[in-house]
Design an enzyme around this catalytic site. Structure first.
Site, short mmCIF file in Angstrom:
data_model
loop_
_atom_site.label_atom_id
_atom_site.label_comp_id
_atom_site.label_asym_id
_atom_site.label_seq_id
_atom_site.Cartn_x
_atom_site.Cartn_y
_atom_site.Cartn_z
N GLU A 1 -6.66 6.34 -4.01
CA GLU A 1 -6.41 7.58 -3.26
C GLU A 1 -7.55 8.57 -3.47
O GLU A 1 -8.01 9.23 -2.53
CB GLU A 1 -5.08 8.20 -3.69
CG GLU A 1 -4.50 9.20 -2.71
CD GLU A 1 -3.97 8.55 -1.43
OE1 GLU A 1 -4.71 8.59 -0.42
OE2 GLU A 1 -2.85 8.02 -1.43
N CYS B 1 0.83 -1.20 0.00
CA CYS B 1 0.00 0.00 0.00
C CYS B 1 0.87 1.26 0.00
O CYS B 1 1.79 1.39 -0.80
CB CYS B 1 -0.96 -0.07 1.18
SG CYS B 1 -2.38 1.04 1.07
N HIS B 2 0.63 2.22 0.90
CA HIS B 2 1.49 3.40 0.98
C HIS B 2 2.90 3.05 1.47
O HIS B 2 3.84 3.81 1.22
CB HIS B 2 0.88 4.44 1.93
CG HIS B 2 -0.37 5.07 1.40
ND1 HIS B 2 -1.62 4.59 1.72
CD2 HIS B 2 -0.58 6.12 0.58
CE1 HIS B 2 -2.55 5.33 1.13
NE2 HIS B 2 -1.94 6.26 0.42
#
Length: 227
Positions: free
Chosen positions: A165, A134-135
């Site tokens: 996002e 993910c991030h």
């Protein structure tokens, strides 16, 4: 058997918003659980060391599985998250995998951390695995290989998609978009449907798309370790 190093954030608040952030709990839990099932020992590290905050959105009932609740109510696990090792104190030779867990907090403390970059590049140089979800994949953006090239250059890499996002309404809040920056560093960005479990491995770099993908990353990592 060498250990697994799980990287978590120290950032508890969006710099420009009165809103809490931090580690997305499930992204640590589902990866860690798979690795523990295989007998691997886990250490937790953060850029500064000490406490990692939990993103309260990751604790909402619709985000929590039975496995998440089991870890969330486990004092030993929570104590480890409250007493993470500092990146500057890590000896990379003790680890064969580094895994960057996500949550929006990492957008402000992973990508530019030189200590984490040095740990990851050494683990990779030693034949280990560099991974993220993910991030958390932003932790891979500035890692260099032995030739001084970006590690993710010309590799298949996934991470939080631009469309995801936008769906959470934070595309104007984050300092950059994960997908865009992965592409800018020369990687071949790949993805599946928004919010679906998806991980990709390319030459000992393993990445997962979103919060649903921590276990999928772990399974890819385990396959590499057992090859």
């Amino acid at each position: 058997m060498k250990k697994i190093l799980v990287v978590v954030t120290n950032v508890s608040k969006y710099p420009e918003l009165n809103r809490a952030t931090g580690l997305w709990l499930g992204e640590a839990v589902h990866f860690v659980h798979e690795m523990k099932q295989e007998g691997y020992e886990i250490d937790y590290v953060s850029p500064k060391g000490g406490h990692t905050p939990l993103d309260p959105h990751s604790l909402q009932p619709d985000q929590m599985t039975d496995l998440d609740w089991a870890y969330y109510t486990n004092d030993e696990f929570l104590n480890q998250l409250s007493t993470t090792l500092a990146a500057k104190s890590i000896d990379p030779s003790e680890y064969e995998v580094i895994y960057y867990a996500g949550g929006h907090g990492v957008m402000w403390d992973f990508a530019e951390d030189q200590n984490l970059q040095n740990i990851a590049s050494t683990i990779y140089k030693n034949g280990g695995v560099v991974s993220g979800v993910c991030h958390g994949v932003v932790g891979l953006l500035n890692i260099k290989d032995e030739n001084g090239e970006h590690l993710i250059n010309n590799k298949k890499v996934t991470g939080f998609a631009n469309t995801e996002e936008v769906a959470v309404g934070l595309e104007k809040v984050v300092p950059f978009l994960t997908e865009d920056e992965i592409v800018r560093k020369g990687a071949n960005y790949v993805k599946s449907d928004d919010w679906s479990e998806f991980a990709v491995a390319d030459n000992r770099v393993v990445t997962g798309q979103n919060p649903a993908s921590g276990a999928a990353v772990a399974r890819e990592v385990i396959q590499l370790l057992q090859a």
